[in-house]
Design a protein around this motif. Structure first.
Motif, PDB file in Angstrom:
ATOM      1  N   GLU A 117      51.235  99.229  64.008  1.00 11.91           N
ATOM      2  CA  GLU A 117      51.240 100.552  64.638  1.00 11.91           C
ATOM      3  C   GLU A 117      52.652 101.136  64.685  1.00 11.91           C
ATOM      4  N   ARG A 118      53.634 100.286  64.986  1.00 16.39           N
ATOM      5  CA  ARG A 118      55.014 100.777  65.022  1.00 16.39           C
ATOM      6  C   ARG A 118      55.461 101.198  63.621  1.00 16.39           C
ATOM      7  N   ALA A 119      55.099 100.402  62.622  1.00 15.47           N
ATOM      8  CA  ALA A 119      55.446 100.747  61.238  1.00 15.47           C
ATOM      9  C   ALA A 119      54.806 102.082  60.853  1.00 15.47           C
ATOM     10  N   VAL A 156      58.773 103.295  53.463  1.00 12.24           N
ATOM     11  CA  VAL A 156      58.211 101.971  53.209  1.00 12.24           C
ATOM     12  C   VAL A 156      58.504 101.009  54.366  1.00 12.24           C
ATOM     13  N   ARG A 157      57.458 100.385  54.870  1.00 12.38           N
ATOM     14  CA  ARG A 157      57.557  99.356  55.897  1.00 12.38           C
ATOM     15  C   ARG A 157      56.633  98.208  55.508  1.00 12.38           C
ATOM     16  N   ILE A 158      57.048  96.995  55.829  1.00 13.69           N
ATOM     17  CA  ILE A 158      56.257  95.809  55.537  1.00 13.69           C
ATOM     18  C   ILE A 158      55.981  95.066  56.835  1.00 13.69           C
ATOM     19  N   VAL A 159      54.741  94.649  57.027  1.00 16.31           N
ATOM     20  CA  VAL A 159      54.380  93.822  58.181  1.00 16.31           C
ATOM     21  C   VAL A 159      53.691  92.575  57.671  1.00 16.31           C
ATOM     22  N   ARG A 160      54.248  91.430  58.012  1.00 15.73           N
ATOM     23  CA  ARG A 160      53.643  90.149  57.643  1.00 15.73           C
ATOM     24  C   ARG A 160      53.057  89.500  58.888  1.00 15.73           C
ATOM     25  N   SER A 161      51.927  88.867  58.729  1.00 19.77           N
ATOM     26  CA  SER A 161      51.289  88.207  59.868  1.00 19.77           C
ATOM     27  C   SER A 161      50.617  86.918  59.414  1.00 19.77           C
ATOM     28  N   ARG A 162      50.665  85.905  60.263  1.00 15.99           N
ATOM     29  CA  ARG A 162      49.939  84.671  59.960  1.00 15.99           C
ATOM     30  C   ARG A 162      48.484  84.770  60.412  1.00 15.99           C
ATOM     31  N   PHE A 163      48.138  85.935  60.929  1.00 21.62           N
ATOM     32  CA  PHE A 163      46.761  86.226  61.335  1.00 21.62           C
ATOM     33  C   PHE A 163      46.220  87.399  60.506  1.00 21.62           C
ATOM     34  N   PRO A 164      44.909  87.624  60.534  1.00 18.70           N
ATOM     35  CA  PRO A 164      44.337  88.792  59.833  1.00 18.70           C
ATOM     36  C   PRO A 164      44.576  90.076  60.625  1.00 18.70           C
ATOM     37  N   ALA A 165      45.847  90.360  60.923  1.00 17.54           N
ATOM     38  CA  ALA A 165      46.193  91.500  61.779  1.00 17.54           C
ATOM     39  C   ALA A 165      45.810  92.829  61.151  1.00 17.54           C
ATOM     40  N   LEU A 166      45.928  92.920  59.829  1.00 14.68           N
ATOM     41  CA  LEU A 166      45.571  94.171  59.159  1.00 14.68           C
ATOM     42  C   LEU A 166      44.078  94.451  59.306  1.00 14.68           C
ATOM     43  N   GLY A 187      46.761  84.465  56.904  1.00 13.93           N
ATOM     44  CA  GLY A 187      47.443  85.686  57.283  1.00 13.93           C
ATOM     45  C   GLY A 187      47.240  86.821  56.301  1.00 13.93           C
ATOM     46  N   GLU A 188      47.763  87.982  56.667  1.00 15.04           N
ATOM     47  CA  GLU A 188      47.681  89.186  55.835  1.00 15.04           C
ATOM     48  C   GLU A 188      49.021  89.911  55.845  1.00 15.04           C
ATOM     49  N   ASN A 189      49.279  90.613  54.750  1.00 12.72           N
ATOM     50  CA  ASN A 189      50.497  91.412  54.622  1.00 12.72           C
ATOM     51  C   ASN A 189      50.112  92.876  54.463  1.00 12.72           C
ATOM     52  N   ALA A 190      50.863  93.739  55.135  1.00  9.26           N
ATOM     53  CA  ALA A 190      50.559  95.168  55.075  1.00  9.26           C
ATOM     54  C   ALA A 190      51.753  95.962  54.563  1.00  9.26           C
ATOM     55  N   LEU A 191      51.486  96.876  53.648  1.00 13.29           N
ATOM     56  CA  LEU A 191      52.454  97.864  53.206  1.00 13.29           C
ATOM     57  C   LEU A 191      52.103  99.180  53.893  1.00 13.29           C
ATOM     58  N   VAL A 192      53.052  99.727  54.636  1.00 12.42           N
ATOM     59  CA  VAL A 192      52.843 100.996  55.333  1.00 12.42           C
ATOM     60  C   VAL A 192      53.762 102.024  54.680  1.00 12.42           C
ATOM     61  N   ILE A 204      48.747  93.893  50.794  1.00 12.18           N
ATOM     62  CA  ILE A 204      49.521  93.420  49.648  1.00 12.18           C
ATOM     63  C   ILE A 204      49.482  91.893  49.632  1.00 12.18           C
ATOM     64  N   PRO A 205      49.563  91.280  48.442  1.00 11.88           N
ATOM     65  CA  PRO A 205      49.417  89.830  48.326  1.00 11.88           C
ATOM     66  C   PRO A 205      50.667  89.072  48.757  1.00 11.88           C
ATOM     67  N   ASN A 206      50.521  87.770  48.887  1.00 15.72           N
ATOM     68  CA  ASN A 206      51.661  86.914  49.184  1.00 15.72           C
ATOM     69  C   ASN A 206      52.708  87.044  48.082  1.00 15.72           C
ATOM     70  N   GLY A 207      53.948  86.979  48.471  1.00 22.00           N
ATOM     71  CA  GLY A 207      55.049  87.167  47.529  1.00 22.00           C
ATOM     72  C   GLY A 207      55.510  88.606  47.458  1.00 22.00           C
ATOM     73  N   SER A 208      54.587  89.542  47.686  1.00 22.43           N
ATOM     74  CA  SER A 208      54.941  90.955  47.619  1.00 22.43           C
ATOM     75  C   SER A 208      55.926  91.372  48.713  1.00 22.43           C
ATOM     76  N   PRO A 209      55.789  90.879  49.956  1.00 24.33           N
ATOM     77  CA  PRO A 209      56.791  91.249  50.967  1.00 24.33           C
ATOM     78  C   PRO A 209      58.209  90.847  50.563  1.00 24.33           C
ATOM     79  N   GLU A 210      58.356  89.646  50.021  1.00 24.43           N
ATOM     80  CA  GLU A 210      59.671  89.192  49.578  1.00 24.43           C
ATOM     81  C   GLU A 210      60.177  90.037  48.403  1.00 24.43           C
ATOM     82  N   PHE A 211      59.271  90.370  47.497  1.00 26.76           N
ATOM     83  CA  PHE A 211      59.607  91.188  46.340  1.00 26.76           C
ATOM     84  C   PHE A 211      60.088  92.570  46.781  1.00 26.76           C
TER      85      PHE A 211
END
Length: 262
Positions: A117-119, A156-166, A187-192, A204-211
């Motif tokens: 939400e903040r992102a 562009v903002r990225i949110v990573r979570s070890r839960f299905p937060a998205l 977990g799930e990763n979100a691109l905002v 977005i898939p794993n590895g994408s946040p780091e990329f």
């Protein structure tokens, strides 16, 4: 006699602590101390900031309910006054606060939902920029791609979570219908991002946040790829680049220090 700065500090301290009396020297229209007027003002300030948080975090409010959110917001407000006259800036620290708020520990995903939400808020208020098109990016010679640097959209903002937060956020936003979620499923990763008028939230898939983080730091594609593969050995460079371009996440590109598109 207290200085102006001391008076302001004592006023702010008393404003957030109902146990403290009205600041010395504070009087009403009749020239007499006015504790009742100050109490009303104090309550209005707290209610106003609480409403601001409710407006900024509607999904968190929906998940926990009004009573819990009120307690959460009040606990946050007394420790974090606005630092900007722009109220949309207020509440940036709430996700981390939720992570420390003991009553919220039964909802371990809640802090990450708040981060989404903040992102969203930050992306909405980010600077405008025009994304490059898929056809424009396709003009780059393949052999030059590893050395390319990409300038990301300001939103562009990225949110990573070890839960299905998205998934949880999606169920509770814009009239979504909440349903059962397996918190152990991964977990799930979100691109905002806000490439045009509206904010978009994408999985977005794993590895994408780091990329994406590496690209945003000014590193070339090859270096960013190494970061992504370290996080996910099966990271797909072609698919991720294509997704970023299609999402409107890239506004320019260059090689070394030469910017090829402004």
């Amino acid at each position: 006699m207290q200085s102006l700065a001391e008076l302001q500090r004592s006023f702010a301290t008393a404003l957030l602590d109902p146990a403290l009396p009205a600041p010395a020297g504070l009087v009403g229209p009749d020239g007499k101390p006015s504790s009742r007027r100050f109490a009303v003002y104090r309550n209005n300030v707290i209610l106003g900031l609480t409403q601001t948080l409710k407006d900024s975090y509607p999904v968190v409010h929906r998940i926990v309910g009004s009573e819990f959110f009120l307690a959460l917001a009040r606990a946050y407000v007394v420790g974090d006054l606005p630092r900007s006259p722009m109220l949309f800036d207020y509440g940036a620290g709430l996700p981390n606060f939720i992570g420390r708020f003991e009553p919220a520990s039964v909802l371990p995903y809640l802090a990450d939902v708040a981060r989404i939400e903040r992102a969203w808020t930050e992306a909405y208020h980010a600077a405008e920029a025009s994304p490059i098109s898929v056809s424009e990016f396709a003009e780059i010679a393949p052999d030059r791609l590893p050395a390319i640097t990409l300038v990301l959209h300001p939103s562009v903002r990225i949110v990573r979570s070890r839960f299905p937060a998205l998934s949880i956020w999606q169920m509770n936003v814009d009239g979504g219908v909440p349903g059962p979620v397996d918190l152990t499923a991964g977990g799930e990763n979100a691109l905002v991002i806000r490439p045009e008028a509206g904010v978009e939230v994408r999985s977005i898939p794993n590895g994408s946040p780091e990329f994406i983080h590496a690209l945003g730091s000014g590193r070339p594609v090859l270096a960013a790829l190494k970061e992504a593969i370290a996080a996910d050995p099966v990271f797909d460079l072609s698919a991720n680049l294509s997704d970023l371009i299609q999402a409107g996440a890239v506004v320019s590109y260059g090689f070394a220090q030469e910017l090829l598109r402004s």
